[in-house]
Design an enzyme around this catalytic site. Structure first.
Site, PDB file in Angstrom:
ATOM      1  N   ASP A 197      31.033  39.247  42.209  1.00 46.31           N
ATOM      2  CA  ASP A 197      32.311  38.025  42.017  1.00 46.31           C
ATOM      3  C   ASP A 197      32.643  37.951  40.782  1.00 46.31           C
ATOM      4  O   ASP A 197      32.135  37.969  39.901  1.00 46.31           O
ATOM      5  CB  ASP A 197      31.620  36.579  42.545  1.00 46.31           C
ATOM      6  N   THR A 198      33.567  37.557  40.842  1.00 46.72           N
ATOM      7  CA  THR A 198      34.274  37.950  39.681  1.00 46.72           C
ATOM      8  C   THR A 198      35.504  36.651  39.606  1.00 46.72           C
ATOM      9  O   THR A 198      35.851  35.832  40.680  1.00 46.72           O
ATOM     10  CB  THR A 198      35.136  39.137  40.284  1.00 46.72           C
ATOM     11  N   THR A 199      36.144  36.830  38.550  1.00 49.50           N
ATOM     12  CA  THR A 199      37.522  35.845  38.464  1.00 49.50           C
ATOM     13  C   THR A 199      38.515  36.693  37.589  1.00 49.50           C
ATOM     14  O   THR A 199      38.336  37.593  36.673  1.00 49.50           O
ATOM     15  CB  THR A 199      36.835  34.545  37.317  1.00 49.50           C
TER      16      THR A 199
END
Length: 509
Positions: free
Chosen positions: A316-318
């Protein structure tokens, strides 16, 4: 749902309005898009530890007359031992609660490299908003508050509710140390010492002394009358470019709502990615050649879903983006990998460690096998678009694990092929290829993937008739948080933050 915002001389898009505001403050103070991107990311490492953090990695694309690519992904420690994991019965890298899935984090080295080349403001100024929020408190977002109990550290203890103030004193101290002492304040400071102790032999002091940020040659493909750029391996950016190259030569329906549109894009994504596990490693080359694009495009059948198993003859990442008044654009993605990452926390600072090491293979002799000093295959896929004259057209990216290239394929096709506004392209319903697993295992069984359709999509019956297994999913559940800034003719900026993020913001000046 359309949420396009317009600005004249600078814009920042991110998943959190507090972070976007910090980036815009840097532009107002005369900073560059790079300053704005770092400030935005720094705030996100405080307020969004379920997406990114100082314990994760970073990739960035920068347009400043030409396109540069920054790979700040970490390397496995000197104690990495695949035989030990195999002896313990592992056939794949541990997903949670195992520090061996946490390469040395590259985020801070990425900030410093980006700032050294493109920054205008002092690092102390750039990090000041994040330091203040970490020390004085920030309201827990609706996405963060319900899941803080997943992390076993006092910073996250308690039953937080949306809007309740949280502080992260260890992160505040760490950011202050970076502002004062650069990489030494992080890798040889409180966090670095704690990481060595926590690793118990997984890392050495030399591992932390070796800079992790490299300026590399970006990859490029021509599609829809533009050049689209992404990261080379160890990133999976090639999947986006390969898919776009395939789609550019197909006869797409005029309207994205037609089921054939989703079929053709979905097949392009499957044909691009079916051998990802075999071919993607940090030294991979020639993954986006014109001949390979043509070969894979020729396999697509507009009338039916293809069986892709065995197509390989011999793998998960931004996200945030910023554009400044001088035309510099930064496309930056930063990640813990899966949510809070490994769920291992460096106890002195409360910094949670990523689990990007899940990208390694435990197959003996595999080019991406877990081992000392190696970088794992990465899902992070920032993108940048230029016009034929080389000028900046757009910066765009998304979170989403294996689905990142699929989401970007849809957004970029809507923008460039169909002329949609950022708000239209970002908010439109999406499809993704899924297995019902972790979100990082799509390509283990590419013929068993289901086409998951977001609520509001109208492709279900048409896709089923073409042989696709289809499943419905609620809007915003697992379909990424994409953000986009489009540079319109005349220099006006049009941007959209993903409504799926709930508190995201595209703001400008």
């Amino acid at each position: 749902m359309q949420n396009t915002r317009y600005a004249r001389s600078g814009m920042v898009c991110s998943v959190d309005h507090l972070a976007s505001a910090a980036g815009l403050t840097m532009l107002d103070r005369g900073g560059s898009a790079a300053d704005a991107a770092i400030a935005t990311n720094a705030v996100l490492t405080v307020t969004a530890p379920h997406m990114c953090g100082l314990g994760g990695d970073l990739f960035a694309l920068v347009h400043d007359g030409s396109v540069s690519a920054l790979n700040a992904s970490g390397r496995a420690g000197s104690g990495a031992d695949p035989d030990r994991l195999r002896a313990e019965g592992h056939t794949r890298m541990p997903h949670h609660h195992d520090i061996r899935s946490a390469p040395v984090p590259g985020c801070v080295d990425g900030w410093l490299a980006l700032h050294s080349r493109y920054g205008k403001l002092p690092m102390s100024t750039v990090l000041a908003p994040a330091i203040a929020l970490a020390a004085d408190g920030f309201p827990a977002s609706p996405l963060l508050a319900p899941i803080t109990s997943m992390v076993g550290h006092p910073d996250f203890a308690g039953d937080f509710t949306p809007g309740q103030l949280m502080t992260r004193p260890g992160v505040a101290r760490t950011l202050e140390a970076i502002a004062a002492s650069g990489r030494e304040g992080f890798y040889q400071g409180e966090f670095g010492q704690g990481l060595l102790e926590l690793g118990a032999g997984e890392y050495t002091a030399d591992d932390l002394a070796e800079p992790l940020a490299d300026w590399v040659e970006p990859l490029r493909v021509s599609a829809f009358g533009h050049d689209v750029w992404s990261m080379p391996p160890n990133s999976q950016g090639y999947l986006l470019l390969l898919s776009l190259g395939i789609v550019d030569g197909l006869d797409l329906p005029a309207a994205p709502e037609h089921p054939l549109w989703a079929h053709l894009l979905g097949e392009a994504a499957r044909i691009a990615g079916h051998d990802r596990l075999a071919v993607l490693h940090e030294h991979a080359t020639d993954l986006v050649s014109a001949a390979e694009i043509d070969r894979r495009r020729a396999l697509i059948d507009p009338a039916t879903r293809l069986k892709v198993r065995g197509l390989t003859a011999e793998g998960d990442t931004t996200y945030l983006c910023a554009v400044d008044g001088d035309g510099m654009g930064v496309s930056l993605i930063q990640s813990n990998a899966s949510g809070f990452g490994s769920l291992v926390v460096e106890p002195r600072t409360g910094i949670n460690l990523h689990n990007r090491g899940i990208g390694f293979s435990l197959t003996p002799g595999h080019p991406a096998e877990y081992g000392p000093g190696r970088r794992p295959p990465h899902t992070l896929t920032p993108a940048l678009v230029t016009r034929p004259d080389g000028s900046l057209r757009a910066v765009v990216g998304t979170m989403g694990g294996d689905a990142q290239p699929q989401i970007l394929l849809q957004v970029i096709t809507r923008l460039l092929r169909h002329g949609q506004t950022p708000g239209e392209a970002i908010s439109a319903p999406r499809w993704r290829l899924a297995t019902g697993g972790t979100g990082f295992d799509t390509w283990e069984s590419p013929d068993e993937t289901v086409v998951e359709l977001e609520e509001g999509a109208h492709w279900a019956d048409g896709l089923a008739a073409l042989g696709h297994p289809v499943a419905a999913r609620p809007y915003g559940t697992g379909f990424g948080h994409a953000h986009l800034i489009d540079v319109l003719p005349g220099g006006v900026l049009a941007g959209a933050a993903d409504p799926r993020a709930r508190i995201g913001a595209a703001i400008g000046r």
